[in-house]
Write a protein that holds these residues in place. Structure first.
Motif, PDB file in Angstrom:
ATOM      1  N   ILE A 133      57.861 -54.306 -61.494  1.00 17.53           N
ATOM      2  CA  ILE A 133      56.835 -53.569 -62.222  1.00 17.53           C
ATOM      3  C   ILE A 133      55.441 -53.931 -61.722  1.00 17.53           C
ATOM      4  CG2 ILE A 133      55.844 -53.204 -64.521  1.00 17.53           C
ATOM      5  CD1 ILE A 133      58.714 -53.530 -65.626  1.00 17.53           C
ATOM      6  N   VAL A 134      55.245 -55.190 -61.333  1.00 15.82           N
ATOM      7  CA  VAL A 134      53.980 -55.583 -60.703  1.00 15.82           C
ATOM      8  C   VAL A 134      53.747 -54.746 -59.449  1.00 15.82           C
ATOM      9  CG1 VAL A 134      52.752 -57.467 -59.546  1.00 15.82           C
ATOM     10  CG2 VAL A 134      54.037 -57.924 -61.635  1.00 15.82           C
ATOM     11  N   GLN A 135      54.795 -54.608 -58.626  1.00 15.80           N
ATOM     12  CA  GLN A 135      54.665 -53.819 -57.397  1.00 15.80           C
ATOM     13  C   GLN A 135      54.477 -52.341 -57.707  1.00 15.80           C
ATOM     14  OE1 GLN A 135      56.893 -54.939 -53.972  1.00 15.80           O
ATOM     15  NE2 GLN A 135      57.375 -52.833 -53.425  1.00 15.80           N
ATOM     16  N   MET A 136      55.179 -51.841 -58.707  1.00 10.16           N
ATOM     17  CA  MET A 136      55.025 -50.430 -59.082  1.00 10.16           C
ATOM     18  C   MET A 136      53.583 -50.124 -59.464  1.00 10.16           C
ATOM     19  SD  MET A 136      57.173 -48.381 -62.002  1.00 10.16           S
ATOM     20  CE  MET A 136      56.657 -46.772 -62.610  1.00 10.16           C
ATOM     21  N   LYS A 137      52.986 -50.977 -60.284  1.00 11.36           N
ATOM     22  CA  LYS A 137      51.597 -50.748 -60.689  1.00 11.36           C
ATOM     23  C   LYS A 137      50.661 -50.830 -59.484  1.00 11.36           C
ATOM     24  CE  LYS A 137      47.954 -52.069 -63.913  1.00 11.36           C
ATOM     25  NZ  LYS A 137      46.877 -52.014 -62.911  1.00 11.36           N
ATOM     26  N   ALA A 138      50.898 -51.791 -58.596  1.00 13.12           N
ATOM     27  CA  ALA A 138      50.061 -51.915 -57.404  1.00 13.12           C
ATOM     28  C   ALA A 138      50.146 -50.652 -56.541  1.00 13.12           C
ATOM     29  CB  ALA A 138      50.469 -53.144 -56.604  1.00 13.12           C
ATOM     30  N   MET A 139      51.344 -50.086 -56.420  1.00 13.22           N
ATOM     31  CA  MET A 139      51.521 -48.868 -55.623  1.00 13.22           C
ATOM     32  C   MET A 139      50.847 -47.671 -56.288  1.00 13.22           C
ATOM     33  SD  MET A 139      55.486 -49.462 -54.393  1.00 13.22           S
ATOM     34  CE  MET A 139      55.590 -47.958 -53.395  1.00 13.22           C
ATOM     35  N   ILE A 140      50.942 -47.590 -57.617  1.00 12.01           N
ATOM     36  CA  ILE A 140      50.249 -46.513 -58.339  1.00 12.01           C
ATOM     37  C   ILE A 140      48.745 -46.632 -58.135  1.00 12.01           C
ATOM     38  CG2 ILE A 140      49.696 -45.606 -60.629  1.00 12.01           C
ATOM     39  CD1 ILE A 140      52.566 -46.435 -61.461  1.00 12.01           C
ATOM     40  N   ASP A 141      48.220 -47.857 -58.292  1.00 10.66           N
ATOM     41  CA  ASP A 141      46.781 -48.082 -58.143  1.00 10.66           C
ATOM     42  C   ASP A 141      46.306 -47.782 -56.729  1.00 10.66           C
ATOM     43  OD1 ASP A 141      46.756 -48.868 -60.782  1.00 10.66           O
ATOM     44  OD2 ASP A 141      46.620 -51.022 -60.360  1.00 10.66           O
ATOM     45  N   ALA A 142      47.195 -47.988 -55.746  1.00 14.80           N
ATOM     46  CA  ALA A 142      46.838 -47.735 -54.345  1.00 14.80           C
ATOM     47  C   ALA A 142      46.993 -46.266 -53.954  1.00 14.80           C
ATOM     48  CB  ALA A 142      47.693 -48.606 -53.433  1.00 14.80           C
ATOM     49  N   GLY A 143      47.490 -45.427 -54.876  1.00 14.80           N
ATOM     50  CA  GLY A 143      47.590 -43.998 -54.601  1.00 14.80           C
ATOM     51  C   GLY A 143      48.913 -43.527 -54.046  1.00 14.80           C
ATOM     52  N   TRP A 144      49.955 -44.340 -54.125  1.00 12.49           N
ATOM     53  CA  TRP A 144      51.247 -43.973 -53.522  1.00 12.49           C
ATOM     54  C   TRP A 144      51.798 -42.681 -54.114  1.00 12.49           C
ATOM     55  CZ3 TRP A 144      56.544 -43.296 -54.135  1.00 12.49           C
ATOM     56  CH2 TRP A 144      57.347 -43.522 -53.012  1.00 12.49           C
ATOM     57  N   ILE A 145      51.597 -42.468 -55.439  1.00 10.61           N
ATOM     58  CA  ILE A 145      52.075 -41.225 -56.049  1.00 10.61           C
ATOM     59  C   ILE A 145      50.943 -40.199 -56.178  1.00 10.61           C
ATOM     60  CG2 ILE A 145      53.925 -42.378 -57.301  1.00 10.61           C
ATOM     61  CD1 ILE A 145      52.288 -42.067 -59.867  1.00 10.61           C
ATOM     62  N   GLY A 146      49.795 -40.505 -55.628  1.00 13.93           N
ATOM     63  CA  GLY A 146      48.661 -39.591 -55.697  1.00 13.93           C
ATOM     64  C   GLY A 146      48.002 -39.605 -57.060  1.00 13.93           C
ATOM     65  N   GLU A 147      47.419 -38.487 -57.437  1.00 16.01           N
ATOM     66  CA  GLU A 147      46.836 -38.362 -58.777  1.00 16.01           C
ATOM     67  C   GLU A 147      47.969 -38.465 -59.798  1.00 16.01           C
ATOM     68  OE1 GLU A 147      44.521 -35.105 -61.625  1.00 16.01           O
ATOM     69  OE2 GLU A 147      44.993 -34.602 -59.536  1.00 16.01           O
ATOM     70  N   VAL A 148      47.808 -39.346 -60.770  1.00 19.26           N
ATOM     71  CA  VAL A 148      48.876 -39.564 -61.752  1.00 19.26           C
ATOM     72  C   VAL A 148      48.898 -38.411 -62.746  1.00 19.26           C
ATOM     73  CG1 VAL A 148      49.837 -41.140 -63.455  1.00 19.26           C
ATOM     74  CG2 VAL A 148      48.598 -42.063 -61.487  1.00 19.26           C
ATOM     75  N   PHE A 149      50.083 -37.799 -62.893  1.00 12.89           N
ATOM     76  CA  PHE A 149      50.238 -36.662 -63.799  1.00 12.89           C
ATOM     77  C   PHE A 149      50.868 -37.056 -65.134  1.00 12.89           C
ATOM     78  CE2 PHE A 149      50.646 -33.448 -60.049  1.00 12.89           C
ATOM     79  CZ  PHE A 149      49.266 -33.492 -59.873  1.00 12.89           C
ATOM     80  N   GLY A 150      51.700 -38.090 -65.132  1.00 11.18           N
ATOM     81  CA  GLY A 150      52.380 -38.474 -66.368  1.00 11.18           C
ATOM     82  C   GLY A 150      53.296 -39.658 -66.155  1.00 11.18           C
ATOM     83  N   ALA A 151      53.839 -40.179 -67.253  1.00 17.99           N
ATOM     84  CA  ALA A 151      54.765 -41.314 -67.182  1.00 17.99           C
ATOM     85  C   ALA A 151      55.635 -41.316 -68.422  1.00 17.99           C
ATOM     86  CB  ALA A 151      54.001 -42.630 -67.069  1.00 17.99           C
ATOM     87  N   ASP A 152      56.827 -41.877 -68.290  1.00 17.91           N
ATOM     88  CA  ASP A 152      57.640 -42.116 -69.480  1.00 17.91           C
ATOM     89  C   ASP A 152      58.366 -43.446 -69.332  1.00 17.91           C
ATOM     90  OD1 ASP A 152      60.019 -41.563 -67.978  1.00 17.91           O
ATOM     91  OD2 ASP A 152      59.825 -39.444 -68.431  1.00 17.91           O
ATOM     92  N   VAL A 153      58.671 -44.038 -70.477  1.00 17.10           N
ATOM     93  CA  VAL A 153      59.357 -45.320 -70.503  1.00 17.10           C
ATOM     94  C   VAL A 153      60.403 -45.256 -71.610  1.00 17.10           C
ATOM     95  CG1 VAL A 153      57.607 -46.355 -72.019  1.00 17.10           C
ATOM     96  CG2 VAL A 153      59.060 -47.836 -70.614  1.00 17.10           C
TER      97      VAL A 153
END
Length: 370
Positions: A133-153
């Motif tokens: 999850i640390v890596q997932m957040k780092a990748m999101i912050d770095a733009g790996w998924i681009g503009e964030v549209f949504g999330a679910d947990v």
């Protein structure tokens, strides 16, 4: 920075000793010097069993002791309030469990006491420290998924079923006086994760219900009085929509999954039950053609599998070991004047406000603004 080890006193010979004690002991510059239970005989036994030097049977005495720097408060929410208040009143640094409090009044009182004390106070929401999850957040912050549209947990597991109770030590979940429910317990952990990743929540609507009316425990039947499932729709202050599902009676439930998607792709962390360092995996895909949206596993970078000044090993199966140690390490470092400890009591109060608002939203069948 102090040259002397920080001294920790743990309240609880159950979760506190089984999960927190090994994590504290994995850190440089920290010593667990005391343990507290409710009776002299059980305190003495716990100290002997876990090789801890000092035994207390009164948490107020532990809180007042000048040879203790950090008080780790275990047990259920209604009991923890007095423990936290005593520790903060004595100027101690505090580690508190999840759910943060049994109700909003207690949550606000503990947050106010922390602000007044000026010490370091953190809560047990350690999902954000799991390496995947640390890596997932780092990748999101770095733009790996681009503009964030949504999330679910989602966290959907059969802790309780009509045939068996898989967590007999947590039968206290059934009683609303303990501040429990699927949304308050499982949901609080996931809300911390969403707020950590995407910022504060501005509004919420929810649906909650009780499906399983009886739990079998040691030949007896427990009749739960709290919702065992919760569905939340959230709108963050940024405008981002997210969704949360909590269910502790779902037979064949898929465990934990946390997904975020955007203009370039999607990332998802998955775990069979509660996310731990050793069994949480990360998957992703970037802008595939229709019909070929299969996610592939993403290797966790070595830097996320270790914590400075910590000897916990990521692939060890002990409950929460590396993630807990990571949160404890932020406390240690903040106390010593380096960095900021998280998730702190300010975030915990916000999460509790969301939990309370979700309950109100479910009752009134509408959106609630925070």
């Amino acid at each position: 920075m102090t040259n002397s080890p920080l001294r920790v006193g743990i309240i609880s010979a159950a979760w506190g000793a089984r999960a927190h004690l090994p994590a504290w002991r994995s850190l440089d510059g920290v010593e667990v010097t005391a343990i507290c239970t409710s009776r002299p005989e059980t305190a003495a036994k716990a100290a002997a069993d876990f090789d801890v030097a000092r035994a207390f049977h009164d948490f107020r005495a532990m809180a007042a002791d000048p040879e203790i720097d950090i008080v780790d408060c275990g047990t259920r929410p209604p009991l923890r309030h007095a423990m936290v208040m005593a520790a903060l009143g004595a100027g101690k640094h505090v580690y508190n469990g999840i759910p943060f409090a049994k109700d909003l009044a207690d949550a606000r009182a503990m947050a106010a006491a922390w602000w007044s004390a000026g010490t370091v106070a953190v809560v047990d929401a350690f999902m954000q420290a799991v390496p995947a999850i640390v890596q997932m957040k780092a990748m999101i912050d770095a733009g790996w998924i681009g503009e964030v549209f949504g999330a679910d947990v989602a966290f959907e597991v059969p802790l309780f079923s009509a045939a068996q109770t898989n967590v007999p030590g947590y039968v206290w979940f059934a009683d609303p006086a303990n501040g429990a429910s699927a949304g308050r317990n499982l949901g609080s952990h996931m809300l911390h994760l969403l707020v950590h990743a995407f910022g504060p929540v501005a509004s919420v609507t929810a649906d909650q219900s009780l499906a399983l009316k009886a739990w079998p425990v040691d030949g007896e039947t427990v009749l739960p009085q709290v919702p065992d499932r919760a569905s939340l729709l959230l709108r963050h202050a940024s405008g981002l929509p997210t969704r949360l599902e909590a269910n502790w009676c779902k037979i064949g439930g898929e465990g934990f999954r946390f997904s975020a998607w955007g203009s370039k792709g999607r990332l998802e962390a998955r775990a069979p039950v509660f996310p731990m360092a050793h069994d949480t995996r990360l998957f992703g895909t970037q802008d595939p053609a229709l019909g070929s949206a299969r996610t592939e596993e993403i290797a966790i970078e070595p830097g996320h599998l270790a914590v400075p000044g910590c000897h916990a090993v990521a692939d060890r199966p002990e409950t929460g070991l590396l993630a807990l140690a990571s949160i404890f390490a932020t406390m240690r470092d903040a106390i010593n004047g380096k960095g900021v400890a998280a998730p702190d009591f300010a975030q915990a109060l916000h999460i509790h406000e969301v939990v309370e608002a979700a309950g109100r939203a479910a009752d009134e069948r509408r959106w609630i603004d925070l």
